[in-house]
Design a protein around this motif. Structure first.
Motif, mmCIF file in Angstrom:
data_model
loop_
_atom_site.group_PDB
_atom_site.id
_atom_site.type_symbol
_atom_site.label_atom_id
_atom_site.label_comp_id
_atom_site.label_asym_id
_atom_site.label_seq_id
_atom_site.Cartn_x
_atom_site.Cartn_y
_atom_site.Cartn_z
ATOM 1 N N THR A 176 40.011 40.469 28.670
ATOM 2 C CA THR A 176 39.161 41.360 27.879
ATOM 3 C C THR A 176 37.829 40.657 27.655
ATOM 4 N N TYR A 177 36.750 41.325 28.042
ATOM 5 C CA TYR A 177 35.396 40.796 27.910
ATOM 6 C C TYR A 177 34.793 41.228 26.573
ATOM 7 N N PRO A 178 33.699 40.601 26.133
ATOM 8 C CA PRO A 178 33.099 40.926 24.831
ATOM 9 C C PRO A 178 32.672 42.388 24.685
ATOM 10 N N ASN A 179 32.403 43.068 25.795
ATOM 11 C CA ASN A 179 32.011 44.475 25.732
ATOM 12 C C ASN A 179 33.214 45.416 25.675
ATOM 13 N N GLY A 180 34.425 44.848 25.659
ATOM 14 C CA GLY A 180 35.643 45.654 25.587
ATOM 15 C C GLY A 180 36.213 46.040 26.934
ATOM 16 N N LYS A 181 35.466 45.827 28.012
ATOM 17 C CA LYS A 181 35.988 46.143 29.337
ATOM 18 C C LYS A 181 37.039 45.119 29.725
ATOM 19 N N ILE A 182 37.950 45.547 30.600
ATOM 20 C CA ILE A 182 39.083 44.708 30.960
ATOM 21 C C ILE A 182 39.192 44.507 32.467
ATOM 22 N N TYR A 183 39.925 43.491 32.812
ATOM 23 C CA TYR A 183 40.285 43.205 34.203
ATOM 24 C C TYR A 183 41.753 42.795 34.194
ATOM 25 N N ILE A 184 42.529 43.381 35.099
ATOM 26 C CA ILE A 184 43.945 43.041 35.217
ATOM 27 C C ILE A 184 44.148 42.354 36.556
ATOM 28 N N GLU B 295 20.643 36.868 27.274
ATOM 29 C CA GLU B 295 20.935 36.353 25.935
ATOM 30 C C GLU B 295 22.433 36.440 25.620
ATOM 31 N N GLN B 296 23.064 37.564 25.978
ATOM 32 C CA GLN B 296 24.499 37.735 25.723
ATOM 33 C C GLN B 296 25.331 36.740 26.519
ATOM 34 N N ARG B 297 24.819 36.282 27.644
ATOM 35 C CA ARG B 297 25.562 35.366 28.501
ATOM 36 C C ARG B 297 25.528 33.926 27.991
ATOM 37 N N LYS B 298 24.714 33.646 26.972
ATOM 38 C CA LYS B 298 24.613 32.278 26.455
ATOM 39 C C LYS B 298 25.857 31.858 25.687
ATOM 40 N N SER B 299 26.517 32.786 25.038
ATOM 41 C CA SER B 299 27.764 32.503 24.335
ATOM 42 C C SER B 299 28.722 33.639 24.655
ATOM 43 N N PHE B 300 29.777 33.315 25.325
ATOM 44 C CA PHE B 300 30.611 34.334 25.955
ATOM 45 C C PHE B 300 32.074 33.981 25.754
ATOM 46 N N THR B 301 32.824 34.829 25.062
ATOM 47 C CA THR B 301 34.246 34.595 24.839
ATOM 48 C C THR B 301 35.054 35.704 25.489
ATOM 49 N N ILE B 302 36.066 35.325 26.248
ATOM 50 C CA ILE B 302 36.986 36.304 26.818
ATOM 51 C C ILE B 302 38.394 35.973 26.336
ATOM 52 N N THR B 303 39.275 36.960 26.436
ATOM 53 C CA THR B 303 40.673 36.787 26.049
ATOM 54 C C THR B 303 41.550 37.079 27.252
ATOM 55 N N ARG B 304 42.552 36.262 27.446
ATOM 56 C CA ARG B 304 43.541 36.512 28.502
ATOM 57 C C ARG B 304 44.894 36.716 27.848
ATOM 58 N N ASP B 305 45.471 37.890 28.089
ATOM 59 C CA ASP B 305 46.800 38.227 27.573
ATOM 60 C C ASP B 305 47.751 38.384 28.750
ATOM 61 N N ILE B 306 48.910 37.763 28.670
ATOM 62 C CA ILE B 306 49.928 37.947 29.698
ATOM 63 C C ILE B 306 50.671 39.242 29.384
ATOM 64 N N LEU B 307 50.628 40.166 30.336
ATOM 65 C CA LEU B 307 51.285 41.473 30.172
ATOM 66 C C LEU B 307 52.693 41.484 30.737
ATOM 67 N N TRP B 308 52.951 40.621 31.721
ATOM 68 C CA TRP B 308 54.251 40.614 32.415
ATOM 69 C C TRP B 308 54.440 39.239 33.036
ATOM 70 N N GLU B 309 55.680 38.781 33.070
ATOM 71 C CA GLU B 309 55.969 37.506 33.712
ATOM 72 C C GLU B 309 57.350 37.538 34.337
#
Length: 104
Positions: free
Chosen positions: A8-16, A42-56
């Motif tokens: 999940t990127y800071p703009n709310g868009k996702i990648y699986i 400017e937004q790229r200077k501080s950038f936090t993403i989240t990685r969630d495991i959906l399946w394993e």
């Protein structure tokens, strides 16, 4: 351990995506040029993403992992350019939807 994860990127868009090694340092292979369009310098200077495991799985074949990945891409609609950054499987549009020119 083989996993399917959601970024999940800071703009709310996702990648699986999938990782058949479950590397803690792997954050996907989304198309950088596509993501760059959504963020100012400017937004790229501080950038936090989240990685969630959906399946394993410890026993799934690589083919099974890909099947689960595609199922979750469709479920979360991360292949819809308005929601996420997955390019495959191709997002199917209807008359009410549109896809930006750079995704066609």
């Amino acid at each position: 351990m083989k996993i399917v994860y959601k970024i999940t990127y800071p703009n709310g868009k996702i990648y699986i995506g999938q990782d058949i090694t479950n590397s803690i340092n792997y954050f996907g292979s989304a198309l950088s040029k596509l993501i760059e369009l959504d963020f100012s310098p400017e937004q790229r200077k501080s950038f936090t993403i989240t990685r969630d495991i959906l399946w394993e799985s410890q026993s799934a074949s690589n083919s099974e992992v890909t099947q689960v990945e595609f199922k979750l891409i469709r479920q979360y609609q991360s292949n819809n350019p308005e929601i996420g950054y997955n390019l495959f499987p191709k997002f199917k549009i209807n008359s009410n939807n549109h896809i930006p020119a750079f995704c066609n």
